[in-house]
Design an enzyme around this catalytic site. Structure first.
Site, PDB file in Angstrom:
ATOM      1  N   LYS A 198       0.606  -1.270   0.323  1.00 35.83           N
ATOM      2  CA  LYS A 198      -0.467   0.254  -0.467  1.00 35.83           C
ATOM      3  C   LYS A 198       0.784   1.383  -0.335  1.00 35.83           C
ATOM      4  O   LYS A 198       2.357   1.661   0.382  1.00 35.83           O
ATOM      5  CB  LYS A 198      -0.623  -0.258   1.178  1.00 35.83           C
ATOM      6  CG  LYS A 198      -2.125  -1.409   0.995  1.00 35.83           C
ATOM      7  CD  LYS A 198      -2.991  -1.304   2.454  1.00 35.83           C
ATOM      8  CE  LYS A 198      -3.669  -2.421   2.386  1.00 35.83           C
ATOM      9  NZ  LYS A 198      -4.740  -2.423   3.116  1.00 35.83           N
TER      10      LYS A 198
ATOM     11  N   ASN B 270      -1.830   0.456   6.469  1.00 32.28           N
ATOM     12  CA  ASN B 270      -1.513  -1.414   7.353  1.00 32.28           C
ATOM     13  C   ASN B 270      -0.382  -2.296   6.350  1.00 32.28           C
ATOM     14  O   ASN B 270      -0.724  -3.064   5.824  1.00 32.28           O
ATOM     15  CB  ASN B 270      -2.813  -2.134   7.630  1.00 32.28           C
ATOM     16  CG  ASN B 270      -3.917  -2.120   6.827  1.00 32.28           C
ATOM     17  OD1 ASN B 270      -3.663  -1.623   5.584  1.00 32.28           O
ATOM     18  ND2 ASN B 270      -4.696  -2.768   7.205  1.00 32.28           N
TER      19      ASN B 270
ATOM     20  N   GLU C 123      -9.962 -10.237  -7.484  1.00 30.19           N
ATOM     21  CA  GLU C 123      -9.055  -8.732  -7.067  1.00 30.19           C
ATOM     22  C   GLU C 123      -8.215  -8.598  -7.692  1.00 30.19           C
ATOM     23  O   GLU C 123      -7.427  -8.091  -8.732  1.00 30.19           O
ATOM     24  CB  GLU C 123      -8.669  -9.074  -5.463  1.00 30.19           C
ATOM     25  CG  GLU C 123      -9.875  -8.453  -4.762  1.00 30.19           C
ATOM     26  CD  GLU C 123      -9.720  -9.092  -2.968  1.00 30.19           C
ATOM     27  OE1 GLU C 123     -10.557  -8.331  -1.837  1.00 30.19           O
ATOM     28  OE2 GLU C 123      -7.857  -8.974  -2.659  1.00 30.19           O
TER      29      GLU C 123
ATOM     30  N   TYR D 164     -12.302  -1.295  -3.000  1.00 31.75           N
ATOM     31  CA  TYR D 164     -13.676  -1.767  -1.382  1.00 31.75           C
ATOM     32  C   TYR D 164     -14.443  -1.399  -1.828  1.00 31.75           C
ATOM     33  O   TYR D 164     -15.582  -1.231  -0.966  1.00 31.75           O
ATOM     34  CB  TYR D 164     -12.055  -0.531  -0.645  1.00 31.75           C
ATOM     35  CG  TYR D 164     -10.624  -1.003  -0.764  1.00 31.75           C
ATOM     36  CD1 TYR D 164     -10.405  -1.649  -0.034  1.00 31.75           C
ATOM     37  CD2 TYR D 164      -9.801  -0.186  -1.250  1.00 31.75           C
ATOM     38  CE1 TYR D 164      -9.494  -2.578   0.542  1.00 31.75           C
ATOM     39  CE2 TYR D 164      -8.760  -0.505  -1.131  1.00 31.75           C
ATOM     40  CZ  TYR D 164      -8.487  -1.626   0.270  1.00 31.75           C
ATOM     41  OH  TYR D 164      -6.970  -1.915  -0.673  1.00 31.75           O
TER      42      TYR D 164
ATOM     43  N   HIS E 213      -2.315  -5.363   1.751  1.00 32.37           N
ATOM     44  CA  HIS E 213      -3.563  -5.964   1.478  1.00 32.37           C
ATOM     45  C   HIS E 213      -3.006  -7.348   1.089  1.00 32.37           C
ATOM     46  O   HIS E 213      -2.358  -8.039   0.190  1.00 32.37           O
ATOM     47  CB  HIS E 213      -4.069  -5.099   0.197  1.00 32.37           C
ATOM     48  CG  HIS E 213      -5.782  -6.392  -0.356  1.00 32.37           C
ATOM     49  ND1 HIS E 213      -6.714  -6.217   0.581  1.00 32.37           N
ATOM     50  CD2 HIS E 213      -5.789  -6.649  -1.216  1.00 32.37           C
ATOM     51  CE1 HIS E 213      -7.429  -6.386  -0.053  1.00 32.37           C
ATOM     52  NE2 HIS E 213      -7.246  -7.460  -0.956  1.00 32.37           N
TER      53      HIS E 213
HETATM   54  P1  CMP Z   1      -7.256  -4.303   4.008  1.00 34.62           P
HETATM   55  O1  CMP Z   1      -8.242  -5.457   4.986  1.00 34.62           O
HETATM   56  O2  CMP Z   1      -6.272  -4.602   3.221  1.00 34.62           O
HETATM   57  O3  CMP Z   1      -9.145  -3.934   3.129  1.00 34.62           O
HETATM   58  C1  CMP Z   1      -9.387  -3.448   3.843  1.00 34.62           C
HETATM   59  C2  CMP Z   1      -9.231  -1.889   4.367  1.00 34.62           C
HETATM   60  O4  CMP Z   1      -9.997  -0.952   5.340  1.00 34.62           O
HETATM   61  C3  CMP Z   1      -7.885  -2.532   5.616  1.00 34.62           C
HETATM   62  O5  CMP Z   1      -7.349  -3.088   5.305  1.00 34.62           O
HETATM   63  C4  CMP Z   1      -7.512  -1.525   6.084  1.00 34.62           C
HETATM   64  O6  CMP Z   1      -6.675  -0.798   5.497  1.00 34.62           O
HETATM   65  C5  CMP Z   1      -9.065  -0.266   6.068  1.00 34.62           C
HETATM   66  N1  CMP Z   1     -10.005  -0.379   7.308  1.00 34.62           N
HETATM   67  C6  CMP Z   1     -10.552  -1.038   8.206  1.00 34.62           C
HETATM   68  N2  CMP Z   1     -10.510  -1.465   9.733  1.00 34.62           N
HETATM   69  C7  CMP Z   1     -10.734   0.073   9.784  1.00 34.62           C
HETATM   70  C8  CMP Z   1     -10.800   1.695  10.428  1.00 34.62           C
HETATM   71  N3  CMP Z   1     -11.398   0.736  11.265  1.00 34.62           N
HETATM   72  N4  CMP Z   1     -10.219   2.673   9.961  1.00 34.62           N
HETATM   73  C9  CMP Z   1      -9.474   2.481   9.077  1.00 34.62           C
HETATM   74  N5  CMP Z   1      -9.693   1.753   8.247  1.00 34.62           N
HETATM   75  C10 CMP Z   1      -9.848   0.552   8.542  1.00 34.62           C
END
Ligand code: CMP
Length: 139
Positions: free
Chosen positions: A11, A114, A128, A51, A117
């Protein structure tokens, strides 16, 4: 039967922080073969589509802004039990809860930013992967 391919993105936060090489090293050292890979950037429209499952969530706008703010690396990875093994390698969505040694524990800064993905099912891995790649390299 579980599939042998998954889809990942490194990311914008991890790209900005110079972690592409280290993350790819962890991925290949864990036994994943890179089947397809590209350095690219999501458009707002593309991120909203990718998303779409999260569109009612309060963090959706933040997620789209984050995922479009800079380049990403998108890749299709191959290994036995790819989806589950890759999710174990990256760790929990929230890096504060991620196990020691996982990619998110090492390189993620927050639940929103984070670092990586990983697809959550074989079905989503195929969807995806097809979103980012077409032709012979896909599922
Ligand atoms: P990922 O699981 O890759 O894809 C969905 C994303 O939404 C997840 O990673 C996080 O980056 C984001 N995400 C999930 N929960 C939260 C949250 N509570 N606040 C902000 N971003 C979130």
């Amino acid at each position: 039967m579980t599939g042998n391919r998954t889809f990942t993105m490194i990311k914008p936060d991890a790209v900005e922080n110079g972690h592409i090489g280290a993350i790819l090293e962890k991925i290949t050292a864990a036994g994943f073969k890179i089947v397809a890979m590209k350095y690219t950037q999501l458009s707002k429209r593309g991120a909203r589509e990718f998303y779409a499952i999260h569109k009612e969530r309060p963090f959706f706008g933040e997620l789209v802004d984050f995922m479009t703010r800079g380049p990403i690396v998108a890749a299709i990875l191959e290994k036995d039990n790819a989806v589950d093994d890759f999710r174990a390698l990256i760790g929990a969505t929230n890096p504060a809860e991620a196990a020691e040694g996982t990619i998110r524990k090492l390189y993620a800064t927050s639940i929103g930013e984070n670092a990586v993905h990983g697809s959550d099912s074989d079905e989503n891995a195929a969807i995806e992967g097809a979103f980012h790649f077409s032709g012979r390299e896909v599922f």
